[in-house]
Design a protein around this motif. Structure first.
Motif, PDB file in Angstrom:
ATOM      1  N   ASP A   1       0.828  -1.207   0.000  1.00 58.67           N
ATOM      2  CA  ASP A   1       0.000   0.000   0.000  1.00 58.67           C
ATOM      3  C   ASP A   1       0.862   1.256   0.000  1.00 58.67           C
ATOM      4  O   ASP A   1       0.590   2.220  -0.734  1.00 58.67           O
ATOM      5  CB  ASP A   1      -0.915   0.021   1.228  1.00 58.67           C
ATOM      6  CG  ASP A   1      -2.067  -0.964   1.140  1.00 58.67           C
ATOM      7  OD1 ASP A   1      -2.351  -1.457   0.032  1.00 58.67           O
ATOM      8  OD2 ASP A   1      -2.687  -1.240   2.188  1.00 58.67           O
TER       9      ASP A   1
ATOM     10  N   GLU B   1      -6.820  -4.719  -6.649  1.00 59.64           N
ATOM     11  CA  GLU B   1      -7.269  -4.575  -5.264  1.00 59.64           C
ATOM     12  C   GLU B   1      -8.748  -4.948  -5.193  1.00 59.64           C
ATOM     13  O   GLU B   1      -9.581  -4.339  -5.868  1.00 59.64           O
ATOM     14  CB  GLU B   1      -7.058  -3.141  -4.792  1.00 59.64           C
ATOM     15  CG  GLU B   1      -7.364  -2.910  -3.326  1.00 59.64           C
ATOM     16  CD  GLU B   1      -7.023  -1.490  -2.882  1.00 59.64           C
ATOM     17  OE1 GLU B   1      -7.005  -1.253  -1.658  1.00 59.64           O
ATOM     18  OE2 GLU B   1      -6.779  -0.625  -3.751  1.00 59.64           O
TER      19      GLU B   1
ATOM     20  N   ARG C   1      -4.624  -7.479  -2.178  1.00 60.19           N
ATOM     21  CA  ARG C   1      -4.045  -6.573  -3.163  1.00 60.19           C
ATOM     22  C   ARG C   1      -2.736  -7.150  -3.676  1.00 60.19           C
ATOM     23  O   ARG C   1      -1.943  -7.689  -2.903  1.00 60.19           O
ATOM     24  CB  ARG C   1      -3.796  -5.189  -2.551  1.00 60.19           C
ATOM     25  CG  ARG C   1      -3.437  -4.115  -3.572  1.00 60.19           C
ATOM     26  CD  ARG C   1      -3.271  -2.754  -2.921  1.00 60.19           C
ATOM     27  NE  ARG C   1      -3.249  -1.690  -3.918  1.00 60.19           N
ATOM     28  CZ  ARG C   1      -3.083  -0.398  -3.643  1.00 60.19           C
ATOM     29  NH1 ARG C   1      -2.919  -0.007  -2.381  1.00 60.19           N
ATOM     30  NH2 ARG C   1      -3.078   0.503  -4.613  1.00 60.19           N
TER      31      ARG C   1
END
Length: 576
Positions: free
Chosen positions: A270, A321, A368
């Motif tokens: 992220d 994602e 993700r």
């Protein structure tokens, strides 16, 4: 100075720890599995989804304000492990999975613990909760050793119970403390000193906890045998803690170790992708960013940079994602084949596979991946308006809602050459005696100026035939030659059936806690993970500017294919 904790603690040596052979996994999986029409296996996994789900009565928290506890300050673990810190979000008020956890406090045998006071910014917190059931007994009676030997250092474990009678709570915590202390007896004194402050025993019921954690537990209609708070301060349903054993699927404490490792992977990803989105040297093209998606197959038209700009890029990553907000068993996915295709025409009658992943077994929460698709730049050189097809499993699967965001990250990273063209040479098919007949020689002529040629293959085996469990659990082998040159092989020897092979890849993106037979390694793939492209440099075998011949054969243990199916896309990719 105290020794720095390693990223992974050495294994604890316990006499007579049970083990099982890889063939047991394949045999058991074959007995319980069914295969979907898309060719991916559908292991039935845990017959009762691995958890009891009684209706829970709301229980009001005790009166009084939260005890803030002592301010211990941030531990050294962040610096010792070189981990990025994230400040505590004092405005967070989430009380459901996927939201930022509001503050809360719990009473432990070592005193009060308040999340905001203990927050270091680089750790995760996993609560393991007993409930009076077969699953609860399996979990509580399992060895604690694997919980620590599989964990990294930046995690705290909390043991708690749904029981509300004080004497029952105390007895339950005493039993778990004895279990943990037995595990500690096999550790070095240094490891015991490291782990003991990271293990906490609640002195009250998990249902009576004040603040966001208690609100979450009381708000769920099913038992939560585990609850996680990741490094981004978000609640996560840790999922199933079941592991395949000689006696079938049983809840095991050691399976909880994979949650915090996955949180590390996801946090780092992220952060990296967030930085890239702000980096002017990276062009991010959003293919889709939509909530409440129920379609399993959908087309989207996006505009890529113009051809002259596309010609400057030497790197392509596909950021995938997906988040399912439903409960366990309601996310509807088994281990299905998912992929993103580039369409050669507006109707997508003909298409080329860019990336592939295998969906996880019905695991709620967010996953993700950033999938390297650099060779596929050779398909996208024209730029401009292009049609893409996103496939997230078979169209007949239950239409569970999920949030889906897919982005293309295009950049120039200074590679010595870049893809300028790609040709699809082969697709897969039924892995039987006629497989090779479906794959005649392929002829290609590299354009002038080509400096490197690669064979790029996406391949995964599916299905479970009698006797050998091909092609999901067997070593299917693929051999390619250019102009009769040296054989270039793709094989999966000693991979299929490795008991925790996929579980150990949580650091690379396998989402843990899936509700099925997710932990063992398959032949080249894992549930809940992208299928990595196999890239083979064949430049020395190719004559640029002339016609070349590519041949392809497949085998099983040196003989003819036995059954199952091979999902395959092989490209000849040109670089300049």
């Amino acid at each position: 100075m105290e020794a720095l904790p390693p990223l992974m603690r050495p294994p604890i040596v316990r006499p007579f720890l049970p083990f099982f052979l890889p063939f047991l996994i394949g045999a058991f999986a074959c007995a319980v599995a069914a295969c979907g029409d898309d060719g991916a296996a559908s292991d039935s996994g845990i017959s009762d989804s691995g958890m009891d789900a009684p209706s829970m009565m709301d229980s009001a928290p005790p009166d009084g304000a939260m005890d803030t506890g002592a301010d211990a300050g941030p531990p050294d673990i962040c610096d010792e492990m070189g981990l990025e810190r994230r400040p505590f979000d004092v405005d967070a008020s989430g009380t459901t999975f996927g939201t930022a956890a509001g503050d809360f406090s719990v009473e432990t045998s070592d005193g009060p613990f308040r999340l905001s006071d203990a927050w270091s910014g680089c750790e995760s917190y996993v609560f393991l909760n007993y409930f009076d059931s077969a699953t609860g007994d399996e979990l509580w009676n399992s060895f604690a050793d694997p919980l620590f030997e599989r964990s990294k250092g930046n995690v705290h474990y909390f043991f708690s119970t749904y029981e509300t009678v004080p004497t029952a709570v105390a007895a339950r915590m005493d039993a778990m403390r004895a279990n943990v202390e037995e595990a500690f007896s096999f550790m070095t004194p240094e490891d015991v000193a490291f782990w003991r402050p990271r293990v906490h025993y609640l002195t009250t019921s998990i249902r009576d906890v004040e603040g966001s954690l208690g609100d979450l537990v009381r708000g769920e209609t099913s038992v939560q045998f585990a609850v996680g708070i990741d490094r981004a301060q978000h609640f996560d349903p840790v999922g199933s803690l079941s592991q395949l054993t000689r006696s079938g699927f049983l809840a095991r404490l050691g399976m909880a170790a994979y949650a915090s490792r996955y949180y590390d992977y996801r946090f780092d990803l992220d952060q990296r992708l967030a930085r890239e989105s702000r980096d002017s040297s990276v062009t991010v093209v959003t293919l889709m960013d939509e909530g409440g998606v129920t379609d399993r197959e959908l087309d989207r038209v996006v505009t890529l940079p113009a051809a002259d700009v596309m010609a400057t890029f030497d790197s392509l990553e596909v950021d995938v994602e997906i988040e399912c907000h439903a409960g366990p068993g309601d996310c509807s996915e088994w281990d299905r084949i998912a992929a993103i295709f580039w369409c050669t025409d507006d109707s997508c009658a003909e298409r080329r596979e860019l990336v592939r992943w295998i969906t996880p077994y019905s695991r709620p929460g967010r996953r993700r991946w950033a999938i390297d698709a650099t060779p596929m730049l050779g398909l996208l050189t024209a730029g401009g308006a292009q049609t893409f097809r996103v496939v997230m499993g078979p169209t007949w699967e239950t239409a569970t809602e999920r949030d889906v965001a897919i982005r293309l990250h295009l950049s120039a990273r200074g590679a010595p050459n870049r893809p300028v063209g790609a040709e699809l040479a082969y697709r897969g098919g039924p892995f039987d005696a006629a497989y090779d007949d479906l794959h005649p020689p392929y002829h290609f002529t590299p354009p002038a100026g080509t400096t490197r040629i690669e064979l790029v293959t996406l391949v995964s085996g599916h299905g479970q035939t009698d006797g050998d469990n091909c092609a999901e659990w067997c070593n299917h082998e693929h051999e390619m030659r250019v102009n009769g040159g040296a054989p270039r092989r793709i094989a999966f020897s000693d991979m299929a059936g490795e008991a925790l092979g996929c579980a150990d890849l949580v650091d690379e993106g396998v989402i843990p806690g899936q509700y099925g037979n997710w932990a063992p390694l398959r032949a080249g793939w894992c549930p809940g993970l992208p299928v990595a492209a196999q890239r083979i440099d064949v430049t020395d075998d190719v004559t640029v500017g002339s016609e070349n011949e590519l041949t392809y054969t497949a085998s099983f243990e040196g003989g003819a294919p036995r059954g199952g199916s091979i999902d395959l896309s092989t490209y000849v990719v040109y670089y300049q």
